[in-house]
Design a protein around this motif. Structure first.
Motif, PDB file in Angstrom:
ATOM      1  N   ALA A  38       7.079   4.452  -6.385  1.00  0.00           N
ATOM      2  CA  ALA A  38       6.023   4.491  -5.365  1.00  0.00           C
ATOM      3  C   ALA A  38       5.202   5.779  -5.472  1.00  0.00           C
ATOM      4  N   SER A  39       5.846   6.877  -5.761  1.00  0.00           N
ATOM      5  CA  SER A  39       5.140   8.147  -5.916  1.00  0.00           C
ATOM      6  C   SER A  39       4.142   8.072  -7.072  1.00  0.00           C
ATOM      7  N   ALA A  40       4.555   7.471  -8.186  1.00  0.00           N
ATOM      8  CA  ALA A  40       3.649   7.315  -9.335  1.00  0.00           C
ATOM      9  C   ALA A  40       2.491   6.390  -8.982  1.00  0.00           C
ATOM     10  N   ILE A  41       2.756   5.347  -8.212  1.00  0.00           N
ATOM     11  CA  ILE A  41       1.695   4.429  -7.768  1.00  0.00           C
ATOM     12  C   ILE A  41       0.688   5.187  -6.905  1.00  0.00           C
ATOM     13  N   ASP A  42       1.193   5.964  -5.963  1.00  0.00           N
ATOM     14  CA  ASP A  42       0.316   6.714  -5.061  1.00  0.00           C
ATOM     15  C   ASP A  42      -0.549   7.720  -5.810  1.00  0.00           C
ATOM     16  N   ARG A  43      -0.007   8.350  -6.812  1.00  0.00           N
ATOM     17  CA  ARG A  43      -0.760   9.368  -7.559  1.00  0.00           C
ATOM     18  C   ARG A  43      -1.915   8.778  -8.353  1.00  0.00           C
ATOM     19  N   VAL A  44      -1.784   7.527  -8.797  1.00  0.00           N
ATOM     20  CA  VAL A  44      -2.880   6.891  -9.530  1.00  0.00           C
ATOM     21  C   VAL A  44      -4.076   6.665  -8.602  1.00  0.00           C
ATOM     22  N   ALA A  45      -3.813   6.470  -7.334  1.00  0.00           N
ATOM     23  CA  ALA A  45      -4.867   6.275  -6.332  1.00  0.00           C
ATOM     24  C   ALA A  45      -5.796   5.118  -6.705  1.00  0.00           C
ATOM     25  N   ASN A  46      -5.205   3.965  -6.993  1.00  0.00           N
ATOM     26  CA  ASN A  46      -5.973   2.759  -7.288  1.00  0.00           C
ATOM     27  C   ASN A  46      -6.765   2.376  -6.031  1.00  0.00           C
ATOM     28  N   PRO A  47      -8.073   2.204  -6.145  1.00  0.00           N
ATOM     29  CA  PRO A  47      -8.876   1.887  -4.959  1.00  0.00           C
ATOM     30  C   PRO A  47      -8.545   0.539  -4.325  1.00  0.00           C
ATOM     31  N   MET A  48      -7.810  -0.318  -5.039  1.00  0.00           N
ATOM     32  CA  MET A  48      -7.415  -1.612  -4.466  1.00  0.00           C
ATOM     33  C   MET A  48      -6.212  -1.468  -3.537  1.00  0.00           C
ATOM     34  N   ILE A  49      -5.532  -0.298  -3.592  1.00  0.00           N
ATOM     35  CA  ILE A  49      -4.279  -0.118  -2.849  1.00  0.00           C
ATOM     36  C   ILE A  49      -4.509   0.686  -1.583  1.00  0.00           C
ATOM     37  N   LEU A  50      -4.062   0.123  -0.464  1.00  0.00           N
ATOM     38  CA  LEU A  50      -4.130   0.807   0.817  1.00  0.00           C
ATOM     39  C   LEU A  50      -2.978   1.804   0.946  1.00  0.00           C
ATOM     40  N   GLY A  51      -1.794   1.427   0.467  1.00  0.00           N
ATOM     41  CA  GLY A  51      -0.635   2.308   0.549  1.00  0.00           C
ATOM     42  C   GLY A  51       0.602   1.629   0.018  1.00  0.00           C
ATOM     43  N   SER A  52       1.690   2.406  -0.028  1.00  0.00           N
ATOM     44  CA  SER A  52       2.961   1.856  -0.486  1.00  0.00           C
ATOM     45  C   SER A  52       4.087   2.381   0.388  1.00  0.00           C
ATOM     46  N   ILE A  53       5.155   1.601   0.438  1.00  0.00           N
ATOM     47  CA  ILE A  53       6.358   1.972   1.177  1.00  0.00           C
ATOM     48  C   ILE A  53       7.536   1.703   0.255  1.00  0.00           C
ATOM     49  N   ALA A  54       8.438   2.676   0.137  1.00  0.00           N
ATOM     50  CA  ALA A  54       9.564   2.525  -0.781  1.00  0.00           C
ATOM     51  C   ALA A  54      10.891   2.587  -0.048  1.00  0.00           C
ATOM     52  N   GLY A  55      11.784   1.724  -0.477  1.00  0.00           N
ATOM     53  CA  GLY A  55      13.166   1.781  -0.044  1.00  0.00           C
ATOM     54  C   GLY A  55      13.999   2.298  -1.196  1.00  0.00           C
ATOM     55  N   ASP A  56      15.177   1.738  -1.372  1.00  0.00           N
ATOM     56  CA  ASP A  56      16.058   2.151  -2.464  1.00  0.00           C
ATOM     57  C   ASP A  56      15.703   1.444  -3.762  1.00  0.00           C
ATOM     58  N   ASP A  57      15.504   0.120  -3.680  1.00  0.00           N
ATOM     59  CA  ASP A  57      15.216  -0.655  -4.887  1.00  0.00           C
ATOM     60  C   ASP A  57      14.008  -1.573  -4.726  1.00  0.00           C
ATOM     61  N   THR A  58      13.203  -1.314  -3.692  1.00  0.00           N
ATOM     62  CA  THR A  58      12.034  -2.153  -3.434  1.00  0.00           C
ATOM     63  C   THR A  58      10.851  -1.293  -3.012  1.00  0.00           C
ATOM     64  N   VAL A  59       9.699  -1.603  -3.593  1.00  0.00           N
ATOM     65  CA  VAL A  59       8.448  -0.969  -3.178  1.00  0.00           C
ATOM     66  C   VAL A  59       7.555  -2.071  -2.623  1.00  0.00           C
ATOM     67  N   MET A  60       6.974  -1.811  -1.456  1.00  0.00           N
ATOM     68  CA  MET A  60       5.976  -2.731  -0.920  1.00  0.00           C
ATOM     69  C   MET A  60       4.626  -2.033  -1.058  1.00  0.00           C
ATOM     70  N   VAL A  61       3.699  -2.701  -1.694  1.00  0.00           N
ATOM     71  CA  VAL A  61       2.351  -2.185  -1.887  1.00  0.00           C
ATOM     72  C   VAL A  61       1.413  -3.057  -1.059  1.00  0.00           C
ATOM     73  N   ILE A  62       0.489  -2.417  -0.353  1.00  0.00           N
ATOM     74  CA  ILE A  62      -0.445  -3.142   0.509  1.00  0.00           C
ATOM     75  C   ILE A  62      -1.835  -3.074  -0.111  1.00  0.00           C
ATOM     76  N   SER A  63      -2.401  -4.240  -0.353  1.00  0.00           N
ATOM     77  CA  SER A  63      -3.744  -4.341  -0.923  1.00  0.00           C
ATOM     78  C   SER A  63      -4.786  -4.151   0.170  1.00  0.00           C
ATOM     79  N   LYS A  64      -5.903  -3.541  -0.193  1.00  0.00           N
ATOM     80  CA  LYS A  64      -7.002  -3.415   0.768  1.00  0.00           C
ATOM     81  C   LYS A  64      -7.648  -4.764   1.039  1.00  0.00           C
ATOM     82  N   LYS A  65      -7.657  -5.643   0.032  1.00  0.00           N
ATOM     83  CA  LYS A  65      -8.230  -6.974   0.212  1.00  0.00           C
ATOM     84  C   LYS A  65      -7.213  -7.859   0.940  1.00  0.00           C
TER      85      LYS A  65
END
Length: 160
Positions: A116-143
């Motif tokens: 999730a940290s690597a996802i956040d650092r890329v700062a893809n404009p399609m991504i609103l944010g991410s939430i990470a647990g132990d073995d799962t990342v949830m990514v929220i699309s802006k669309k």
């Protein structure tokens, strides 16, 4: 100066303030600035602190590499960040699926926050944010229906 006992969180805040207000090119220089404030840390602790706060190295106006706050990456660094994310995707992405604007990414146990940290650092404009647990990342699309498009992006990154 008298040595201060500060919490890790307070030390992180002071480091962020120092790298924001000074052009610091080395850990030794940062360590000296901390010592001037009465905060002594080992090189290994300082290195961990810089990783934990997400400090990045960027080129200053005079061409020197200096420490900067997270998110201070220059546009030319975007390709390097995306390349790093592609390597991480190839290593840890086990499963990806979407529903509407939500993406679920499965990883081995313990890898989700790193991913999730690597996802956040890329700062893809399609991504609103991410939430990470132990073995799962949830990514929220802006669309509202952008989840499947992001799944495709992650799968393509992993295949690079």
């Amino acid at each position: 100066m008298k040595r201060k006992a500060v919490s890790r969180t307070a030390r992180h805040g002071i480091i962020l303030e120092l790298i924001t207000n000074h052009k610091i090119s080395s850990q030794a220089e940062l360590s000296n600035l901390l010592a001037e404030q009465g905060i002594e840390v080992s090189q290994s602790t300082l290195s961990k602190d810089l990783l934990e706060i997400g400090a990045v190295r960027v080129r200053s106006d005079n061409g020197l590499l200096i420490y900067a706050r997270p998110g201070s990456e220059m546009a030319s660094d975007h390709a390097a960040l995306e390349s790093r994310l592609a390597r991480i995707c190839a290593e840890v992405l086990i499963y990806a699926d979407a529903s509407a604007n939500l993406v679920v990414l499965k990883t081995p146990p313990g890898a989700a926050q790193y991913f999730a940290s690597a996802i956040d650092r890329v700062a893809n404009p399609m991504i609103l944010g991410s939430i990470a647990g132990d073995d799962t990342v949830m990514v929220i699309s802006k669309k509202p229906d952008g989840g499947q498009e992001l799944v495709q992006w992650f799968v393509e990154l992993a295949a690079r």
